[in-house]
Design a protein around this motif. Structure first.
Motif, PDB file in Angstrom:
ATOM      1  N   LYS A  14       2.362  -6.503   0.412  1.00 42.79           N
ATOM      2  CA  LYS A  14       1.172  -5.767  -0.018  1.00 42.79           C
ATOM      3  C   LYS A  14       0.420  -5.207   1.177  1.00 42.79           C
ATOM      4  N   GLU A  15       0.289  -6.037   2.239  1.00 45.90           N
ATOM      5  CA  GLU A  15      -0.445  -5.607   3.435  1.00 45.90           C
ATOM      6  C   GLU A  15       0.224  -4.412   4.102  1.00 45.90           C
ATOM      7  N   HIS A  16       1.557  -4.390   4.070  1.00 55.50           N
ATOM      8  CA  HIS A  16       2.287  -3.363   4.815  1.00 55.50           C
ATOM      9  C   HIS A  16       2.839  -2.255   3.917  1.00 55.50           C
ATOM     10  N   GLY A  17       2.412  -2.216   2.675  1.00 51.26           N
ATOM     11  CA  GLY A  17       2.746  -1.096   1.804  1.00 51.26           C
ATOM     12  C   GLY A  17       4.190  -1.047   1.353  1.00 51.26           C
ATOM     13  N   HIS A  18       4.854  -2.193   1.257  1.00 56.01           N
ATOM     14  CA  HIS A  18       6.254  -2.232   0.843  1.00 56.01           C
ATOM     15  C   HIS A  18       6.373  -2.515  -0.649  1.00 56.01           C
ATOM     16  N   SER A  19       7.218  -1.770  -1.316  1.00 53.52           N
ATOM     17  CA  SER A  19       7.665  -2.138  -2.655  1.00 53.52           C
ATOM     18  C   SER A  19       8.943  -2.966  -2.499  1.00 53.52           C
ATOM     19  N   SER A  20       9.443  -3.501  -3.602  1.00 57.70           N
ATOM     20  CA  SER A  20      10.698  -4.255  -3.530  1.00 57.70           C
ATOM     21  C   SER A  20      11.830  -3.371  -3.032  1.00 57.70           C
ATOM     22  N   GLY A 123      -1.309  -0.863  10.673  1.00 56.56           N
ATOM     23  CA  GLY A 123      -0.550  -0.920   9.425  1.00 56.56           C
ATOM     24  C   GLY A 123      -0.155   0.452   8.916  1.00 56.56           C
ATOM     25  N   MET A 124       0.463   0.471   7.743  1.00 54.03           N
ATOM     26  CA  MET A 124       0.943   1.729   7.168  1.00 54.03           C
ATOM     27  C   MET A 124      -0.212   2.658   6.812  1.00 54.03           C
ATOM     28  N   SER A 125      -1.416   2.124   6.600  1.00 55.34           N
ATOM     29  CA  SER A 125      -2.551   3.000   6.309  1.00 55.34           C
ATOM     30  C   SER A 125      -2.848   3.921   7.499  1.00 55.34           C
ATOM     31  N   ASP A 126      -2.576   3.432   8.716  1.00 54.44           N
ATOM     32  CA  ASP A 126      -2.775   4.261   9.907  1.00 54.44           C
ATOM     33  C   ASP A 126      -1.773   5.411   9.937  1.00 54.44           C
ATOM     34  N   THR A 127      -0.532   5.130   9.598  1.00 51.87           N
ATOM     35  CA  THR A 127       0.470   6.199   9.595  1.00 51.87           C
ATOM     36  C   THR A 127       0.228   7.172   8.445  1.00 51.87           C
ATOM     37  N   ARG A 129      -2.649   8.049   7.307  1.00 51.36           N
ATOM     38  CA  ARG A 129      -3.722   8.951   7.761  1.00 51.36           C
ATOM     39  C   ARG A 129      -3.157  10.047   8.660  1.00 51.36           C
ATOM     40  N   LEU A 130      -2.244   9.678   9.563  1.00 49.46           N
ATOM     41  CA  LEU A 130      -1.626  10.676  10.439  1.00 49.46           C
ATOM     42  C   LEU A 130      -0.774  11.662   9.644  1.00 49.46           C
ATOM     43  N   GLN A 131      -0.080  11.172   8.633  1.00 48.39           N
ATOM     44  CA  GLN A 131       0.763  12.058   7.831  1.00 48.39           C
ATOM     45  C   GLN A 131      -0.073  13.094   7.077  1.00 48.39           C
ATOM     46  N   LYS A 132      -1.288  12.725   6.674  1.00 49.15           N
ATOM     47  CA  LYS A 132      -2.185  13.705   6.045  1.00 49.15           C
ATOM     48  C   LYS A 132      -2.582  14.779   7.043  1.00 49.15           C
ATOM     49  N   ARG A 133      -2.827  14.372   8.293  1.00 53.51           N
ATOM     50  CA  ARG A 133      -3.147  15.361   9.326  1.00 53.51           C
ATOM     51  C   ARG A 133      -1.953  16.276   9.594  1.00 53.51           C
ATOM     52  N   VAL A 174       6.243  -0.247  11.033  1.00 49.54           N
ATOM     53  CA  VAL A 174       5.066   0.553  11.367  1.00 49.54           C
ATOM     54  C   VAL A 174       5.272   1.282  12.688  1.00 49.54           C
ATOM     55  N   ARG A 175       5.843   0.581  13.675  1.00 49.54           N
ATOM     56  CA  ARG A 175       6.067   1.245  14.968  1.00 49.54           C
ATOM     57  C   ARG A 175       7.037   2.415  14.834  1.00 49.54           C
ATOM     58  N   SER A 176       8.097   2.224  14.055  1.00 49.35           N
ATOM     59  CA  SER A 176       9.038   3.321  13.830  1.00 49.35           C
ATOM     60  C   SER A 176       8.348   4.498  13.158  1.00 49.35           C
ATOM     61  N   SER A 177       7.460   4.191  12.217  1.00 48.53           N
ATOM     62  CA  SER A 177       6.731   5.246  11.519  1.00 48.53           C
ATOM     63  C   SER A 177       5.786   5.980  12.465  1.00 48.53           C
ATOM     64  N   LEU A 178       5.169   5.256  13.387  1.00 45.01           N
ATOM     65  CA  LEU A 178       4.290   5.905  14.373  1.00 45.01           C
ATOM     66  C   LEU A 178       5.080   6.825  15.292  1.00 45.01           C
ATOM     67  N   TYR A 179       6.259   6.367  15.723  1.00 45.71           N
ATOM     68  CA  TYR A 179       7.099   7.240  16.547  1.00 45.71           C
ATOM     69  C   TYR A 179       7.527   8.482  15.757  1.00 45.71           C
ATOM     70  N   ALA A 180       7.822   8.292  14.469  1.00 43.16           N
ATOM     71  CA  ALA A 180       8.199   9.439  13.638  1.00 43.16           C
ATOM     72  C   ALA A 180       7.038  10.421  13.517  1.00 43.16           C
ATOM     73  N   CYS A 181       5.812   9.901  13.334  1.00 46.62           N
ATOM     74  CA  CYS A 181       4.633  10.775  13.264  1.00 46.62           C
ATOM     75  C   CYS A 181       4.465  11.552  14.568  1.00 46.62           C
ATOM     76  N   ALA A 182       4.599  10.853  15.697  1.00 43.37           N
ATOM     77  CA  ALA A 182       4.459  11.522  16.995  1.00 43.37           C
ATOM     78  C   ALA A 182       5.519  12.604  17.149  1.00 43.37           C
ATOM     79  N   ALA A 183       6.754  12.303  16.714  1.00 45.57           N
ATOM     80  CA  ALA A 183       7.833  13.300  16.805  1.00 45.57           C
ATOM     81  C   ALA A 183       7.556  14.491  15.905  1.00 45.57           C
ATOM     82  N   MET A 184       7.008  14.244  14.709  1.00 46.55           N
ATOM     83  CA  MET A 184       6.684  15.339  13.793  1.00 46.55           C
ATOM     84  C   MET A 184       5.639  16.262  14.402  1.00 46.55           C
ATOM     85  N   PHE A 185       4.576  15.663  14.955  1.00 47.20           N
ATOM     86  CA  PHE A 185       3.527  16.490  15.559  1.00 47.20           C
ATOM     87  C   PHE A 185       4.064  17.261  16.759  1.00 47.20           C
TER      88      PHE A 185
END
Length: 424
Positions: A14-20, A123-127, A129-133, A174-185
């Motif tokens: 729940k904290e990290h936004g994962h479904s099953s 957490g995933m809420s940080d990523t 937010r970046l994805q919305k930007r 989360v770290r992988s997602s942050l790197y993906a966000c940085a790569a997207m930008f």
């Protein structure tokens, strides 16, 4: 035998936004990285873990879970064989004791040094937010395109995503997602530089984006960067390098999994073949791109950057570019009309480019009056502020003056250009 729900695992998910299903996918990927063979878990397996029906997963599964979560299995609520769930775990493995000890340690440090605080948990809420930007950057690009301000904003947001890596603790996901966000930008900064014909800067962004994409492991962003590289080299007049870069994109596994990615790779191959004066290659790639698009599931989830621009209109736009380069102006005009008819309203920059190319195709067929009327439909802001459009319109004016130097239509065009410049 009764079972006890694994509330620790449920709380972590729940904290990290994962479904099953998403946790199962992450564990499968981690297993593949660890063993060389993909895992076979799905959402039902994770639900068994949460329900307590599986109290102690196999060794490889536990290691994969530790890779995904950054926590030992006992901290995720799993119970080693032979231990009753109600029996306290040894102190070094008890998540509650570990948490209590951590709280005491932090409290002691805080008391000794009031200026220090516990590291922030990313957490995933940080990523998210970046994805919305990122979606805002994509929308701005489609409205304006090529602007230095877009490039700078995208680069700054890439840095913001990287700064979060050092701002606190985070799971591997989360770290992988942050790197993906940085790569997207960074890839958006690269594209803005390409669109603005700032190729030296584009290559710098490309190198950074490629490194970030490797760290993220995100195939879709790797595809975007290499596909952009192919376009960059095509605009730079280097079709051999363009083909090589685009082949890297087309060789990624995602093109075999999703026909829409395969279609986009082939569509950009059409334009590259045109620049290389390979008419049969362009025609063949266009047919293959159309076929792949027809096989794609339009409802499948795809990255926002792809959903925002790749469709039938973009396919015809790339074919238009190819046939203009080949000097086949009749076919180019056909693709221009198909592109303009299919363009979505938000594709303002793309409409200006397609309209300008249509004018070139009409002028290439000797119809100066129609071509000039078409070129005059380009909005003034695109004509004066978008580097690629400005350059193509300048080339159109030069070709018009060479074709009909004393014609009234040439005078009309010159007056229209003067009015554009005055309004800029």
């Amino acid at each position: 035998m009764s079972t006890t729900r694994n509330v620790a695992l449920e709380a972590w998910m729940k904290e990290h936004g994962h479904s099953s299903n998403t946790l199962a996918d992450a564990v499968n990927k981690a297993l593949e990285d660890l063993t060389g063979k993909p895992g076979g878990f799905d959402g039902s397996n994770v639900r068994d873990w949460k329900a307590g029906r599986v109290r102690w997963p196999k060794d490889a599964t536990r290691k994969a879970l530790e890779v995904v979560t950054g926590l030992p299995a006992v901290a995720l609520g799993f119970v080693p064989r032979g231990r009753n769930p109600s029996t306290p775990a040894p102190p070094q493995e008890d998540p509650m004791k570990r948490r209590s000890f951590g709280g005491v340690a932090v409290a002691a440090v805080a008391a000794a040094a009031p200026g220090l605080t516990a590291p922030r948990r990313i957490g995933m809420s940080d990523t998210e937010r970046l994805q919305k930007r990122f979606a805002e950057i994509v929308a701005s690009d489609h409205r304006h395109g090529g602007q230095l301000g877009i490039e700078q904003r995208a680069a700054a947001l890439a840095d913001e995503a990287l700064n979060l890596q050092a701002a606190g603790s985070a799971t591997q996901r989360v770290r992988s997602s942050l790197y993906a966000c940085a790569a997207m930008f960074r890839s958006s900064a690269m594209w803005a530089a390409i669109d603005g014909r700032r190729y030296a800067e584009a290559q710098k962004h490309m190198r950074e984006a490629q490194a970030l994409a490797e760290m993220s492991g995100d195939m879709s962003i790797k595809f975007r960067i290499w596909s952009h590289a192919g376009t960059m080299y095509r605009h730079m007049g280097r079709p051999g390098d363009a083909l090589a870069a685009n082949d890297v994109a087309r060789g990624l596994h995602i093109t075999r999994r999703d026909p829409m990615f395969a279609s986009l790779g082939l569509a950009r191959q059409v334009a590259i073949h045109g620049a290389a004066q390979d008419s049969s290659g362009a025609r063949r790639a266009f047919d293959q791109a159309q076929d792949a698009m027809s096989r794609a599931n339009r409802d499948e989830h795809r990255p926002v950057w792809m959903r925002a621009f790749y469709d039938e209109a973009e396919l015809h736009s790339l074919a238009l570019s190819a046939y203009l380069a080949l000097g086949d102006y009749t076919t180019a005009e056909y693709h221009a009309h198909r592109c303009l008819a299919a363009l979505r309203p938000h594709m303002i920059r793309s409409r200006a480019i397609a309209t300008t190319r249509l004018a070139h195709a009409q002028l290439g067929q000797g119809d100066a009056d129609t071509a000039t009327a078409t070129a005059m439909q380009v909005p003034a802001d695109a004509a004066t502020q978008h580097p690629r459009v400005s350059r193509m319109l300048s080339e159109f004016g030069a070709a018009l003056r060479a074709t009909a130097p004393r014609s009234p239509v040439t005078l009309t065009w010159n007056e229209h250009v003067a009015a554009w410049r005055a309004s800029a």
